[in-house]
Motif scaffolding. Sequence first.
Motif, PDB file in Angstrom:
ATOM      1  N   PHE A 228       0.812  -1.221   0.000  1.00  0.00           N
ATOM      2  CA  PHE A 228       0.000   0.000   0.000  1.00  0.00           C
ATOM      3  C   PHE A 228       0.845   1.271   0.000  1.00  0.00           C
ATOM      4  O   PHE A 228       0.574   2.229   0.709  1.00  0.00           O
ATOM      5  CB  PHE A 228      -0.993  -0.007   1.170  1.00  0.00           C
TER       6      PHE A 228
ATOM      7  N   ASP B 208      -8.148  -1.102  -1.198  1.00  0.00           N
ATOM      8  CA  ASP B 208      -7.900  -0.696   0.186  1.00  0.00           C
ATOM      9  C   ASP B 208      -7.318  -1.872   0.958  1.00  0.00           C
ATOM     10  O   ASP B 208      -7.004  -2.923   0.384  1.00  0.00           O
ATOM     11  CB  ASP B 208      -9.174  -0.147   0.839  1.00  0.00           C
ATOM     12  N   ASN B 209      -7.178  -1.723   2.275  1.00  0.00           N
ATOM     13  CA  ASN B 209      -6.441  -2.734   3.040  1.00  0.00           C
ATOM     14  C   ASN B 209      -7.225  -4.008   3.317  1.00  0.00           C
ATOM     15  O   ASN B 209      -6.717  -4.917   3.980  1.00  0.00           O
ATOM     16  CB  ASN B 209      -5.912  -2.143   4.358  1.00  0.00           C
TER      17      ASN B 209
ATOM     18  N   VAL C 142     -10.822   0.502  -4.782  1.00  0.00           N
ATOM     19  CA  VAL C 142     -11.098   1.910  -4.504  1.00  0.00           C
ATOM     20  C   VAL C 142     -11.735   2.477  -5.767  1.00  0.00           C
ATOM     21  O   VAL C 142     -11.142   2.443  -6.839  1.00  0.00           O
ATOM     22  CB  VAL C 142      -9.802   2.672  -4.154  1.00  0.00           C
TER      23      VAL C 142
END
Length: 569
Positions: free
Chosen positions: A404, A519-520, A525
């Motif tokens: 990320f 995203d995590n 996204v």
Amino acid sequence: MGVKNPVNIAIVGLGPKGFYALERLLATISSYKITRSIKIYLFNSSNSYAAGDVYSTQQPEYLIMNFPNDKIDIWNRQLPPSIVNEALNFTSWLAKNYPETLKSFYAPRKIVGEYLIDGYKQLKESIPSNIEIIEIEDIVTAIGIEKDALKITTKNQGVFNTLFFSIMCTTGHLGAGASFNEKAKTAAEVPFVYPLNEKLNHLSNDSKIGIQGLGLTFIDTLLYLTEGQGGKFLTDNDTLTYQPSENFRTKIYAFSRTGIPSVPRLPNEDRKRTPNYFTIENISTRKPINFERQLLPLIKQEYCYNYYHTLFNNYDWELKYHKDFKQVEIQIEKFHKAFPSEIRFSWNMVEDPYNGTPVNHQTFLALCRFFIDECEKGISNSAYLNALGTWRSISNLFNELYSFGGLDGESHKLFDNYYFNLFNRTSYGPPVSNFKKMYAIAATGLLDLSFGANPTVVKSDKSFLLSKGKKESKIDYMINARIPRKSCRESILFDSLIKNNMGREFINEEYKTGTIHIDNIGKVVYSKNSNIFLYGTPTEGITFDNDTLNTTRNNFASTWANALCKTLK
């Protein structure tokens, strides 16, 4: 979107990672005690569900794993528990089904494919009555949005007539560009080799073949073109030699960017070791991190320490750890004064084992012989192999730092374009048994490395011209034996997300990673509200080292299943 009965869910790509996603989804549905009607559509490019092309059960037994048997387990051992009662790890499954294979450390890939397919069969037999699994043998080419739901377009059926609440994409090599470019599939060019029997069966035995890439896929390709066509390996005084088939004596020219083969692996080489210098305590976790300034010096110290730890042991010396690496260097100097003939460790041994000598067929053979000699010392005695094994012990922490956008943009680009391949080549090579086969073929001259490193390739209508300096050769077939890692813009599926304003490329500072931004928890996204997740190969570049058979590395299967079931409860 309002959730209605039945709930339609899609998994796009049902190789090992797709299987893991399905398994976690079913386990989580059971854990949440969800009783509403759910239809799970599984889209796959072939009928090889769970195994995929790489683990196809139709491939020959000489194509073996580079992952030890005792490290293979397709069942995620984290909570919630699987819905399958007999979720065996691979060695237990082998003991039940192929006990003779337990003698080898590296099983044939086709048997691992059978293990995956058996697990998939068990899953389907264990699903509760409110869940239906629907298999769709087709390639998904686009994902769009309609009435606040997700729609899928496939290669053969066009717009699919079912709308979906959630889609998980685990498309593996196909989504990375392996097969979407149909125009590249000419008689003379093979852009992706798996499955080998389909992609290489048209090659004639009176031609010249070029192979680009010297990694694991190269070994598979070479063995298919030699042993797979009737060639024989003979052992005489512990020396392996190759006897070509009378029906297939095709000249094979292999090359890569560096001309360096992947370092072979030994059984049981991954002894547990705790890093001494590449540790979270020694790294500032304030991001972004500069790779060459903050991480590489610690990585080099870790490699050096492991090299000398083994070398000292070979002389009954003890290398004492000290947090100040200068104290370790003092011990190393004393050692070399006592044993001046021993080779000093240098980072160049990792980056360029040719040590600056030109890459040609003879230097290639010499380097292969060196690798084999190190393997024959055994893992306890080879300082070189122990140094190269360092990456396997530190890659988990590196993944945490990298993911990320943990690296600055320039470092991110440098790692993806250079160090990723370097560490793969030195740490995740073929089993030494198959490496010896490659060496035996090269020793006959049938496999020719005279073009070695980064030659020029010029394509004409029906052939290729391979050249390096004054040397050149006309090639009838060109095989790309590299695993594709293409940009999302080169994948028709992921490009559709961008075009439909449902996703965007992950850009780290000014570096365009070629990866869809997630995203995590693995969710895309997006600009429009959608429920699309990625797992495995599609996340490479925003996460790191998504090993096909690892159930816990970057485990977006569990986060997807949990997020989905919270909504459905």
